[in-house]
Design a protein around this motif. Structure first.
Motif, PDB file in Angstrom:
ATOM      1  N   UNK A 106      74.474  56.624  63.815  1.00  0.00           N
ATOM      2  CA  UNK A 106      74.529  58.124  64.046  1.00  0.00           C
ATOM      3  C   UNK A 106      73.985  58.570  65.303  1.00  0.00           C
ATOM      4  N   UNK A 107      74.821  59.304  65.974  1.00  0.00           N
ATOM      5  CA  UNK A 107      74.336  59.583  67.480  1.00  0.00           C
ATOM      6  C   UNK A 107      73.136  60.883  67.134  1.00  0.00           C
ATOM      7  N   UNK A 108      71.736  60.925  67.777  1.00  0.00           N
ATOM      8  CA  UNK A 108      71.112  61.952  67.353  1.00  0.00           C
ATOM      9  C   UNK A 108      70.380  62.088  68.811  1.00  0.00           C
ATOM     10  N   UNK A 121      69.906  57.070  70.100  1.00  0.00           N
ATOM     11  CA  UNK A 121      69.809  58.189  70.961  1.00  0.00           C
ATOM     12  C   UNK A 121      70.980  58.477  71.753  1.00  0.00           C
ATOM     13  N   UNK A 122      71.557  59.959  72.171  1.00  0.00           N
ATOM     14  CA  UNK A 122      72.645  60.200  72.714  1.00  0.00           C
ATOM     15  C   UNK A 122      72.862  59.779  74.199  1.00  0.00           C
ATOM     16  N   UNK A 123      71.451  59.310  74.509  1.00  0.00           N
ATOM     17  CA  UNK A 123      71.310  58.714  75.958  1.00  0.00           C
ATOM     18  C   UNK A 123      71.552  57.239  76.087  1.00  0.00           C
ATOM     19  N   UNK A 124      71.522  56.598  74.811  1.00  0.00           N
ATOM     20  CA  UNK A 124      71.535  55.137  74.638  1.00  0.00           C
ATOM     21  C   UNK A 124      72.860  54.525  75.310  1.00  0.00           C
ATOM     22  N   UNK A 125      72.967  53.505  75.741  1.00  0.00           N
ATOM     23  CA  UNK A 125      74.148  52.956  76.381  1.00  0.00           C
ATOM     24  C   UNK A 125      75.336  52.923  75.217  1.00  0.00           C
ATOM     25  N   UNK A 127      75.761  54.875  72.566  1.00  0.00           N
ATOM     26  CA  UNK A 127      76.113  56.245  72.318  1.00  0.00           C
ATOM     27  C   UNK A 127      76.905  56.801  73.627  1.00  0.00           C
ATOM     28  N   UNK A 128      76.795  56.576  74.760  1.00  0.00           N
ATOM     29  CA  UNK A 128      77.308  57.004  76.142  1.00  0.00           C
ATOM     30  C   UNK A 128      78.701  56.379  76.140  1.00  0.00           C
ATOM     31  N   UNK A 129      78.761  55.243  75.723  1.00  0.00           N
ATOM     32  CA  UNK A 129      80.271  54.534  75.847  1.00  0.00           C
ATOM     33  C   UNK A 129      80.988  55.149  74.651  1.00  0.00           C
ATOM     34  N   UNK A 130      80.466  55.661  73.387  1.00  0.00           N
ATOM     35  CA  UNK A 130      81.403  56.048  72.274  1.00  0.00           C
ATOM     36  C   UNK A 130      81.572  57.652  72.422  1.00  0.00           C
ATOM     37  N   UNK A 131      80.831  58.303  73.066  1.00  0.00           N
ATOM     38  CA  UNK A 131      80.946  59.915  73.232  1.00  0.00           C
ATOM     39  C   UNK A 131      82.441  59.952  73.697  1.00  0.00           C
ATOM     40  N   UNK A 132      83.191  60.779  72.998  1.00  0.00           N
ATOM     41  CA  UNK A 132      84.468  61.428  73.542  1.00  0.00           C
ATOM     42  C   UNK A 132      85.773  60.436  73.153  1.00  0.00           C
ATOM     43  N   UNK A 133      85.307  59.291  72.692  1.00  0.00           N
ATOM     44  CA  UNK A 133      86.365  58.223  72.085  1.00  0.00           C
ATOM     45  C   UNK A 133      86.861  58.680  70.642  1.00  0.00           C
ATOM     46  N   UNK A 134      87.974  58.160  70.273  1.00  0.00           N
ATOM     47  CA  UNK A 134      88.713  58.437  69.144  1.00  0.00           C
ATOM     48  C   UNK A 134      88.763  57.131  68.092  1.00  0.00           C
ATOM     49  N   UNK A 135      88.909  57.351  66.933  1.00  0.00           N
ATOM     50  CA  UNK A 135      88.941  56.087  65.804  1.00  0.00           C
ATOM     51  C   UNK A 135      90.198  55.152  66.310  1.00  0.00           C
ATOM     52  N   UNK A 136      90.023  53.977  66.219  1.00  0.00           N
ATOM     53  CA  UNK A 136      90.654  52.892  66.688  1.00  0.00           C
ATOM     54  C   UNK A 136      90.850  52.749  68.293  1.00  0.00           C
ATOM     55  N   UNK A 137      89.958  53.410  69.098  1.00  0.00           N
ATOM     56  CA  UNK A 137      89.899  53.217  70.450  1.00  0.00           C
ATOM     57  C   UNK A 137      88.948  51.870  70.519  1.00  0.00           C
ATOM     58  N   UNK A 138      89.235  51.040  71.568  1.00  0.00           N
ATOM     59  CA  UNK A 138      88.424  49.858  71.956  1.00  0.00           C
ATOM     60  C   UNK A 138      87.551  50.162  73.216  1.00  0.00           C
ATOM     61  N   UNK A 139      86.191  50.150  72.935  1.00  0.00           N
ATOM     62  CA  UNK A 139      85.335  50.350  74.084  1.00  0.00           C
ATOM     63  C   UNK A 139      84.533  49.081  74.333  1.00  0.00           C
ATOM     64  N   UNK A 140      84.281  49.091  75.728  1.00  0.00           N
ATOM     65  CA  UNK A 140      83.305  48.096  76.168  1.00  0.00           C
ATOM     66  C   UNK A 140      81.909  48.640  76.690  1.00  0.00           C
ATOM     67  N   UNK A 141      80.998  48.120  75.930  1.00  0.00           N
ATOM     68  CA  UNK A 141      79.701  48.719  76.247  1.00  0.00           C
ATOM     69  C   UNK A 141      78.826  47.519  76.780  1.00  0.00           C
ATOM     70  N   UNK A 142      78.137  47.818  77.761  1.00  0.00           N
ATOM     71  CA  UNK A 142      77.115  47.046  78.623  1.00  0.00           C
ATOM     72  C   UNK A 142      75.755  47.045  77.774  1.00  0.00           C
ATOM     73  N   UNK A 143      75.496  46.070  77.281  1.00  0.00           N
ATOM     74  CA  UNK A 143      74.326  45.694  76.552  1.00  0.00           C
ATOM     75  C   UNK A 143      73.546  44.705  77.292  1.00  0.00           C
ATOM     76  N   UNK A 144      72.090  44.322  76.730  1.00  0.00           N
ATOM     77  CA  UNK A 144      71.331  43.566  77.851  1.00  0.00           C
ATOM     78  C   UNK A 144      71.990  42.196  77.653  1.00  0.00           C
ATOM     79  N   UNK A 145      72.843  41.780  76.736  1.00  0.00           N
ATOM     80  CA  UNK A 145      73.301  40.393  76.531  1.00  0.00           C
ATOM     81  C   UNK A 145      74.624  40.486  77.258  1.00  0.00           C
ATOM     82  N   UNK A 146      75.119  41.455  78.008  1.00  0.00           N
ATOM     83  CA  UNK A 146      76.304  41.533  78.642  1.00  0.00           C
ATOM     84  C   UNK A 146      77.248  42.547  78.229  1.00  0.00           C
TER      85      UNK A 146
END
Length: 158
Positions: A106-108, A121-125, A127-146
């Protein structure tokens, strides 16, 4: 100070904490200071100094909460029509395409974030990668592990 986005639950939690601080903890620390003063010499009175320090923390937290609530932009996601897009307050289920692991977040607001309860947090990597996207979208999110590839499987406005 600009508006701070906050869910209805987050604002209620802060109001509850504020009420507890003002009606329970503040009077208790005032009583502790009064009792410690009765012991005499304040220079070497550890109870007095500890109570004064505690009073400082309580007053600081009260000011902090009051400032956040006065600048809060409270968003009730349950009253919004589900547009199928990830927005602040939405509950998003994502599937890690590498591990097939599914997780729901849940984005809070920043103050409400609690990763153990899947509140991010809405400011987390993520959440920032997910905001504005729709269901079935594929997103690439940069995490500490890559970079991790996720598919959005469900978006709820609850």
């Amino acid at each position: 100070m600009s508006a701070i986005p906050m869910t209805v639950q987050g604002a209620e939690k802060l109001r509850t904490e504020l009420n507890e601080l003002k009606s329970v903890k503040r009077p208790a620390v005032i009583q502790a200071i009064a009792e410690a003063r009765e012991h005499g010499d304040l220079k070497e009175n550890a109870e007095y100094h500890a109570a004064r320090e505690q009073q400082g923390f309580i007053e600081g937290r009260i000011q902090d909460i009051e400032a956040k609530l006065s600048n809060a932009q409270i968003i009730d996601i349950s009253k919004m029509a589900n547009t199928g897009k990830v927005i602040f307050g939405s509950t998003v289920t994502i599937l890690n395409l590498d591990t097939e692991e599914e997780v729901t977040y849940r984005i809070v607001g920043d103050d409400e974030a609690d990763i153990k309860n899947n509140l991010i947090s809405v400011n987390s990597p993520i959440a920032r990668g997910l905001i504005g996207k729709s269901a079935d979208d594929v997103v690439n999110i940069t995490t500490p592990k890559g970079v991790v590839e996720y598919e959005i499987t469900e978006i709820e406005y609850i």
